[in-house]
Design a protein around this motif. Sequence first.
Motif, PDB file in Angstrom:
ATOM      1  N   PRO A  98      60.263 -26.183  44.942  1.00  0.00           N
ATOM      2  CA  PRO A  98      61.706 -25.299  45.530  1.00  0.00           C
ATOM      3  C   PRO A  98      61.383 -23.848  46.509  1.00  0.00           C
ATOM      4  CG  PRO A  98      61.859 -24.537  43.369  1.00  0.00           C
ATOM      5  CD  PRO A  98      60.553 -25.833  43.706  1.00  0.00           C
ATOM      6  N   ASN A  99      60.514 -23.115  46.285  1.00  0.00           N
ATOM      7  CA  ASN A  99      60.430 -21.796  46.897  1.00  0.00           C
ATOM      8  C   ASN A  99      59.414 -21.052  46.210  1.00  0.00           C
ATOM      9  OD1 ASN A  99      60.264 -20.046  44.057  1.00  0.00           O
ATOM     10  ND2 ASN A  99      62.372 -20.891  43.795  1.00  0.00           N
ATOM     11  N   PHE A 100      58.827 -19.701  47.346  1.00  0.00           N
ATOM     12  CA  PHE A 100      58.077 -18.894  47.588  1.00  0.00           C
ATOM     13  C   PHE A 100      57.312 -18.775  45.513  1.00  0.00           C
ATOM     14  CE2 PHE A 100      56.963 -17.243  51.235  1.00  0.00           C
ATOM     15  CZ  PHE A 100      55.365 -16.763  51.030  1.00  0.00           C
ATOM     16  N   ASN A 101      58.286 -18.139  45.235  1.00  0.00           N
ATOM     17  CA  ASN A 101      57.516 -18.051  43.409  1.00  0.00           C
ATOM     18  C   ASN A 101      57.242 -19.570  43.290  1.00  0.00           C
ATOM     19  OD1 ASN A 101      57.911 -15.281  44.135  1.00  0.00           O
ATOM     20  ND2 ASN A 101      59.506 -14.470  42.668  1.00  0.00           N
ATOM     21  N   SER A 102      57.659 -19.991  42.839  1.00  0.00           N
ATOM     22  CA  SER A 102      57.054 -21.412  42.583  1.00  0.00           C
ATOM     23  C   SER A 102      55.821 -22.167  43.312  1.00  0.00           C
ATOM     24  CB  SER A 102      58.849 -23.048  42.651  1.00  0.00           C
ATOM     25  OG  SER A 102      58.194 -22.659  44.215  1.00  0.00           O
ATOM     26  N   ILE A 103      55.135 -21.538  43.881  1.00  0.00           N
ATOM     27  CA  ILE A 103      53.497 -21.622  44.411  1.00  0.00           C
ATOM     28  C   ILE A 103      53.053 -20.271  43.398  1.00  0.00           C
ATOM     29  CG2 ILE A 103      54.839 -23.675  46.019  1.00  0.00           C
ATOM     30  CD1 ILE A 103      53.824 -21.311  48.002  1.00  0.00           C
ATOM     31  N   SER A 104      53.241 -19.995  42.927  1.00  0.00           N
ATOM     32  CA  SER A 104      52.564 -18.708  42.214  1.00  0.00           C
ATOM     33  C   SER A 104      51.264 -19.172  41.831  1.00  0.00           C
ATOM     34  CB  SER A 104      53.497 -17.736  41.721  1.00  0.00           C
ATOM     35  OG  SER A 104      54.653 -16.801  41.731  1.00  0.00           O
ATOM     36  N   ALA A 105      51.338 -19.943  40.699  1.00  0.00           N
ATOM     37  CA  ALA A 105      49.986 -20.693  40.526  1.00  0.00           C
ATOM     38  C   ALA A 105      49.198 -21.011  40.885  1.00  0.00           C
ATOM     39  CB  ALA A 105      50.699 -21.553  39.022  1.00  0.00           C
ATOM     40  N   ILE A 106      49.947 -21.963  42.119  1.00  0.00           N
ATOM     41  CA  ILE A 106      48.883 -22.495  43.369  1.00  0.00           C
ATOM     42  C   ILE A 106      47.966 -21.550  43.902  1.00  0.00           C
ATOM     43  CG2 ILE A 106      48.528 -23.904  44.862  1.00  0.00           C
ATOM     44  CD1 ILE A 106      51.669 -26.090  43.591  1.00  0.00           C
ATOM     45  N   SER A 107      49.168 -20.467  44.751  1.00  0.00           N
ATOM     46  CA  SER A 107      47.864 -19.283  45.127  1.00  0.00           C
ATOM     47  C   SER A 107      47.102 -18.563  44.901  1.00  0.00           C
ATOM     48  CB  SER A 107      49.528 -18.615  45.876  1.00  0.00           C
ATOM     49  OG  SER A 107      48.539 -17.629  46.802  1.00  0.00           O
ATOM     50  N   LEU A 108      47.777 -18.121  43.358  1.00  0.00           N
ATOM     51  CA  LEU A 108      46.521 -17.815  42.718  1.00  0.00           C
ATOM     52  C   LEU A 108      45.050 -18.031  42.605  1.00  0.00           C
ATOM     53  CD1 LEU A 108      45.551 -15.396  41.005  1.00  0.00           C
ATOM     54  CD2 LEU A 108      47.029 -16.841  38.897  1.00  0.00           C
ATOM     55  N   GLY A 109      45.639 -19.523  42.520  1.00  0.00           N
ATOM     56  CA  GLY A 109      44.058 -20.542  42.564  1.00  0.00           C
ATOM     57  C   GLY A 109      43.821 -20.262  44.091  1.00  0.00           C
ATOM     58  N   ALA A 110      44.082 -20.329  44.586  1.00  0.00           N
ATOM     59  CA  ALA A 110      43.895 -20.042  45.330  1.00  0.00           C
ATOM     60  C   ALA A 110      42.817 -19.169  46.448  1.00  0.00           C
ATOM     61  CB  ALA A 110      44.647 -20.721  47.332  1.00  0.00           C
TER      62      ALA A 110
END
Length: 423
Positions: free
Chosen positions: A177-189
């Motif tokens: 739904p939002n930016f913070n919900s992709i935080s784990a994916i962004s960290l892995g990236a």
Amino acid sequence: MGFDKEGSGEGSASSASASKQKSLEEWLPITASRNAKWWYSAFHNLTAMVGAGVLSLPYAMAHMGWGLGITVMILSWVITLYTLWQMVEMHEMVPGGKRLDRYHELGQEAFGEKLGLWIVVPQQLLVEVGTCIVYMVTGGKSIKKVHETFCPECTPIKTSYWIMVFASVNFVLAQLPNFNSISAISLGAAVMSLTYSFIAWGASIKKGITPDVSYNVKMKSTSDGVLNFFSALGDVAFAYAGHNVVLEIQATMPSTAEKPSKVPMWKGCIWAYIGVAICYFPVAFVGYYMFGNMVDDNILITLEHPAWLIAIANLFVVIHVVGGYQVFAMPVFDMIETYLVTRLNFSPSSTLRVITRTLFVGITMLIGISIPFFGSLLGFLGGFAFAPTSYFLPCIIWLKLKKPRKYGLSWTINWVSSFGFNY
């Protein structure tokens, strides 16, 4: 009494409008969650900055040579760090606690409601949508490379099918739904970007300097050299495209008068830029030093061996561009969903979100399949959108809104950065 009733009606309408706006803000992906920490800023910005484009930096060096190449790389790092600081500072510059949560809102504050949109939105969309398309192609090609390396005897599969495989992952992740919900994916990236950058320059050193290496600028003719030089500048500008999402990242942070969001945001940006330097400079300089003007447009192709290590590096590229796709797509989702709700009167709902995001991922997939050389085209066009939004626009907006003293330090730096170094 009549006046009191009218005022009450106006107050009621105003209250209803404010309530509706608040409800919308709590639904939109950029402003729905404002509980991010400084390290969210670090890995979101690192993911946005260090894309797979880092692997083309040695190739860009081959079209610029040592002198110009080193100068452009270092100046780009310094100037974009400065313009990033300006954008972080301008996020909350409006009195009364108003936050400029999106790049186009900053543009509107500087140039007016309509002109601000026309100046910022087309360029921002070209960067964000263009990057998503490039990541579609990059992700598909990288998966193909992994498959061919680990299974050389297998029947080759077309790149277009691998792009579909890559897209299938993003069809699912795009529903977050939002930016913070992709935080784990962004960290892995972010971790993957650091890792495959290290593999790229580490394996280059291991392979050693190419026999008869040449550092002459790569060109067939003068006109070809000039065209390639500007394309190389576009590649460097593409590498510093993270400014297009920086305000949207900052919008996810809590902010009060006592603890403004610019403090943790800037701390995260500093760490992200340290990561950028660790990735960009060794890959660009070591790769060019080892292979000279014979380097390919993707240094992993030049390396080839050891095959298993290059395959793993390509796998890391895939993981990174999955996260990078989501980071650049989220502001686009925000724009689309805002337009559909505010202009076309759609109701904010999960159904609307699923349809619009699925269509966006599908369109970027189809363009990536139809124009697999889109990355080269984007590098050529980089100076038209990538450079202005990272190098030029922040300085002009700063001069417009902050109005620094004429011929003072801030005034001079911004004019020089705008025109002296905007290639």
